[in-house]
Design a protein around this motif. Structure first.
Motif, PDB file in Angstrom:
ATOM      1  N   PHE A  31     -72.345  70.089 -21.797  1.00  0.00           N
ATOM      2  CA  PHE A  31     -73.849  69.625 -21.539  1.00  0.00           C
ATOM      3  C   PHE A  31     -74.544  70.795 -21.079  1.00  0.00           C
ATOM      4  O   PHE A  31     -75.871  71.229 -21.663  1.00  0.00           O
ATOM      5  CB  PHE A  31     -73.937  68.425 -21.277  1.00  0.00           C
ATOM      6  N   ALA A  86     -82.172  67.429 -16.892  1.00  0.00           N
ATOM      7  CA  ALA A  86     -81.949  65.953 -16.920  1.00  0.00           C
ATOM      8  C   ALA A  86     -80.796  65.416 -16.137  1.00  0.00           C
ATOM      9  O   ALA A  86     -79.913  66.375 -15.911  1.00  0.00           O
ATOM     10  CB  ALA A  86     -81.846  65.351 -18.518  1.00  0.00           C
ATOM     11  N   TYR A  87     -80.740  64.368 -15.404  1.00  0.00           N
ATOM     12  CA  TYR A  87     -79.662  63.609 -15.245  1.00  0.00           C
ATOM     13  C   TYR A  87     -78.717  64.342 -14.060  1.00  0.00           C
ATOM     14  O   TYR A  87     -77.550  64.817 -14.133  1.00  0.00           O
ATOM     15  CB  TYR A  87     -78.642  63.213 -16.428  1.00  0.00           C
ATOM     16  N   TYR A 136     -91.571  64.373 -21.760  1.00  0.00           N
ATOM     17  CA  TYR A 136     -91.385  64.625 -23.301  1.00  0.00           C
ATOM     18  C   TYR A 136     -92.359  63.494 -23.949  1.00  0.00           C
ATOM     19  O   TYR A 136     -92.864  62.701 -23.311  1.00  0.00           O
ATOM     20  CB  TYR A 136     -89.989  64.250 -23.705  1.00  0.00           C
ATOM     21  N   MET A 168     -84.093  67.132 -31.014  1.00  0.00           N
ATOM     22  CA  MET A 168     -83.164  67.788 -30.333  1.00  0.00           C
ATOM     23  C   MET A 168     -82.512  68.862 -30.991  1.00  0.00           C
ATOM     24  O   MET A 168     -82.149  68.582 -32.240  1.00  0.00           O
ATOM     25  CB  MET A 168     -82.165  66.865 -29.677  1.00  0.00           C
ATOM     26  N   MET A 195     -83.799  53.642 -23.239  1.00  0.00           N
ATOM     27  CA  MET A 195     -82.768  54.627 -23.170  1.00  0.00           C
ATOM     28  C   MET A 195     -81.235  54.165 -23.627  1.00  0.00           C
ATOM     29  O   MET A 195     -80.496  54.975 -23.451  1.00  0.00           O
ATOM     30  CB  MET A 195     -82.796  54.882 -21.622  1.00  0.00           C
ATOM     31  N   ALA A 198     -78.870  56.517 -25.482  1.00  0.00           N
ATOM     32  CA  ALA A 198     -78.261  57.802 -24.645  1.00  0.00           C
ATOM     33  C   ALA A 198     -76.944  57.210 -24.247  1.00  0.00           C
ATOM     34  O   ALA A 198     -76.024  58.332 -23.970  1.00  0.00           O
ATOM     35  CB  ALA A 198     -79.263  58.256 -23.720  1.00  0.00           C
ATOM     36  N   LEU A 208     -77.475  61.930 -27.275  1.00  0.00           N
ATOM     37  CA  LEU A 208     -78.563  62.273 -26.848  1.00  0.00           C
ATOM     38  C   LEU A 208     -79.588  62.495 -28.004  1.00  0.00           C
ATOM     39  O   LEU A 208     -80.582  62.392 -27.869  1.00  0.00           O
ATOM     40  CB  LEU A 208     -78.546  63.454 -25.814  1.00  0.00           C
ATOM     41  N   THR A 212     -83.146  60.938 -28.887  1.00  0.00           N
ATOM     42  CA  THR A 212     -84.527  61.449 -29.128  1.00  0.00           C
ATOM     43  C   THR A 212     -84.849  61.289 -30.456  1.00  0.00           C
ATOM     44  O   THR A 212     -86.062  61.080 -30.623  1.00  0.00           O
ATOM     45  CB  THR A 212     -84.078  63.192 -28.792  1.00  0.00           C
ATOM     46  N   HIS A 263     -86.262  76.724 -24.016  1.00  0.00           N
ATOM     47  CA  HIS A 263     -85.479  75.592 -23.589  1.00  0.00           C
ATOM     48  C   HIS A 263     -84.259  75.992 -23.359  1.00  0.00           C
ATOM     49  O   HIS A 263     -82.944  75.282 -23.611  1.00  0.00           O
ATOM     50  CB  HIS A 263     -85.571  74.443 -24.700  1.00  0.00           C
TER      51      HIS A 263
HETATM   52  C1  LIG Z   1     -81.649  60.940 -23.121  1.00  0.00           C
HETATM   53  C2  LIG Z   1     -82.769  62.229 -23.418  1.00  0.00           C
HETATM   54  C3  LIG Z   1     -82.219  63.493 -23.662  1.00  0.00           C
HETATM   55  C4  LIG Z   1     -82.481  64.479 -22.576  1.00  0.00           C
HETATM   56  C5  LIG Z   1     -81.701  65.734 -22.604  1.00  0.00           C
HETATM   57  C6  LIG Z   1     -82.351  66.908 -21.785  1.00  0.00           C
HETATM   58  C7  LIG Z   1     -81.574  68.155 -22.325  1.00  0.00           C
HETATM   59  O1  LIG Z   1     -80.558  68.260 -22.499  1.00  0.00           O
HETATM   60  C8  LIG Z   1     -82.475  69.095 -22.663  1.00  0.00           C
HETATM   61  O2  LIG Z   1     -83.818  68.901 -22.893  1.00  0.00           O
HETATM   62  O3  LIG Z   1     -81.848  70.202 -23.277  1.00  0.00           O
END
Ligand SMILES: CCCCCCC(=O)C(=O)O
Ligand SMILES: Cc1cc2nc3c(=O)[nH]c(=O)nc-3n(C[C@H](O)[C@H](O)[C@H](O)COP(=O)(O)O)c2cc1C
Length: 373
Positions: A31, A86-87, A136, A168, A195, A198, A208, A212, A263
């Motif tokens: 990821f 993220a996360y 976002y 995405m 959410m 997700a 994910l 999105t 990105h």
């Molecule tokens: C649950 C939302 C997805 C965010 C993922 C962020 C990411 O991986 C990115 O923006 O790249």
């Protein structure tokens, strides 16, 4: 030099990366590391820096370099900050709170992601340098407004709107892994119902991407920005600009800063490498607002190249996550300090005393012309 519990001296971002990979599960690693589709843009971001050749000036009387910079009235010790990701609790139990402490130790900007796994308020309490909040554009505008208001109340310095995700990017690694956010990790600043997708692993593919598709508003256009502008008094920064045309539109629509970014190669595979887009965008902006940059910066000399091409500040996406995974707040601070020391070292050797001394004369023009993107 940073030495974490592993006992391994960590001299470069690559050292942090190796250390982190040993500690992170393979689906989370994919990821973090992955890009869209065949990862051509991801690779191009890195290759673009390999083409750069510097033009050092000698006998310039530069015993030391000044890396301080100011943005929206806040002073930073370094022009190298943390891009929104993220996360953070996927790699460290304290998540963004540890990242904020690390950024503070390095005197760096930290852009907190909309999908942070610690609250906006807890992150602010841990911070000792500037914080911005990234958003976002959700179908649920009330959620965006709430986050912008909380950020303003908590002392964040700007709102960064990411504009390159109408949907995405297709990330084969996450799709093959059936990647979903699991365990006790969650985007805690957003109500759980928004959410839910997700976290659903049962349908296969990337949770994910499904999330999105359901919750992001893909119809966003320039005219909508006025709505967000009315939600907050904070400066509005647009992230994900790659062309002169969009840079001019961003300025015309009152962006307070823009971020040249693809990105991290995670959206449109085949898009131009970030570095290859920077001069075009900086020229189109023409000083009307600050230009920031991210994508593929792994060492101080990379930052120097981006700053020389017109970036006011350079953001790192993956490297702070490597630092966080390898050593929590110390690891984050280590990544930022290492890159800043490398930048200062390169500036001294290039005969440039301070960031305003970095301009295109620091780069060999042929190293930037053409390229592969
Ligand atoms: C649950 C939302 C997805 C965010 C993922 C962020 C990411 O991986 C990115 O923006 O790249
Ligand atoms: C794991 C991961 C999560 C990310 N999450 C976000 C996000 O939530 N919002 C956003 O605007 N960009 C996000 N990005 C993109 C980064 O902000 C940044 O544009 C990119 O990582 C820069 O490239 P670099 O990783 O080569 O430094 C993410 C990138 C990664 C690697």
């Amino acid at each position: 030099m940073t030495q974490l519990q592993t006992g391994t001296p960590l001299l470069t971002a690559s050292d942090y990366r190796r250390s982190a990979q040993r500690l992170v599960g393979s689906d989370v690693w994919d990821f973090i590391e992955g890009g869209a589709e065949d990862e051509r843009t991801l690779a191009a971001n890195l290759r673009a820096f390999d083409r750069v050749r510097l033009r050092p000036r000698v006998l310039a009387g530069v015993p030391d370099a000044d890396t301080t910079v100011s943005l929206f009235g806040t002073a930073y010790a370094t022009p190298i900050g943390i891009a929104p990701t993220a996360y953070h609790r996927l790699v460290d139990a304290e998540g963004e709170v540890a990242t904020a402490r690390g950024a503070g130790r390095a005197g760096a900007l930290f852009v907190v992601g909309m999908f942070a796994s610690r609250t906006i308020e807890d992150i602010a309490a841990a911070a000792s340098s500037g914080l911005w909040l990234q958003l976002y554009w959700l179908r649920r505008r009330d959620v965006m407004r709430d986050l912008a208001e909380r950020a303003e109340r908590s002392g964040y310095g700007a709102i960064m709107l990411t504009v390159d995700v109408p949907r995405m990017g297709r990330r084969w690694r996450d799709m093959r892994n059936g990647f979903a956010i699991g365990g006790d990790v969650a985007a805690v600043n957003i109500e759980p119902a928004v959410m839910a997708e997700a976290h659903r692993r049962d349908e296969g593919g990337s949770a994910l991407a499904r999330h999105t598709a359901g919750s992001f508003d893909p119809s966003l256009s320039w005219a909508d920005l006025a709505w967000l502008r009315d939600c907050t008094r904070l400066p509005l920064v647009l992230k994900g600009i790659l062309t002169a045309e969009d840079a001019a539109l961003a300025v015309a629509h009152g962006a307070d800063a823009i971020v040249v970014s693809n990105h991290g190669g995670r959206q449109l595979d085949g898009a131009v490498a970030s570095l290859d887009a920077l001069a075009e965008v900086a020229d189109a902006v023409g000083g009307a607002c600050p230009v920031l940059f991210d994508g593929g910066v792994r060492r101080g000399a990379d930052a120097l190249a981006a700053l020389a091409l017109g970036a006011r500040m350079v953001l790192l996406g993956r490297p702070p996550l490597w630092g966080l995974a390898a050593g929590g707040a110390d690891g984050v601070a280590g990544v930022l300090r290492t890159a800043t020391e490398e930048l200062a070292h390169a500036m001294v050797l290039a005969g440039r005393a301070a960031l305003p001394d970095l301009d295109r004369t620091a780069l060999r023009p042929t190293s930037l012309a053409g390229g592969d993107a």
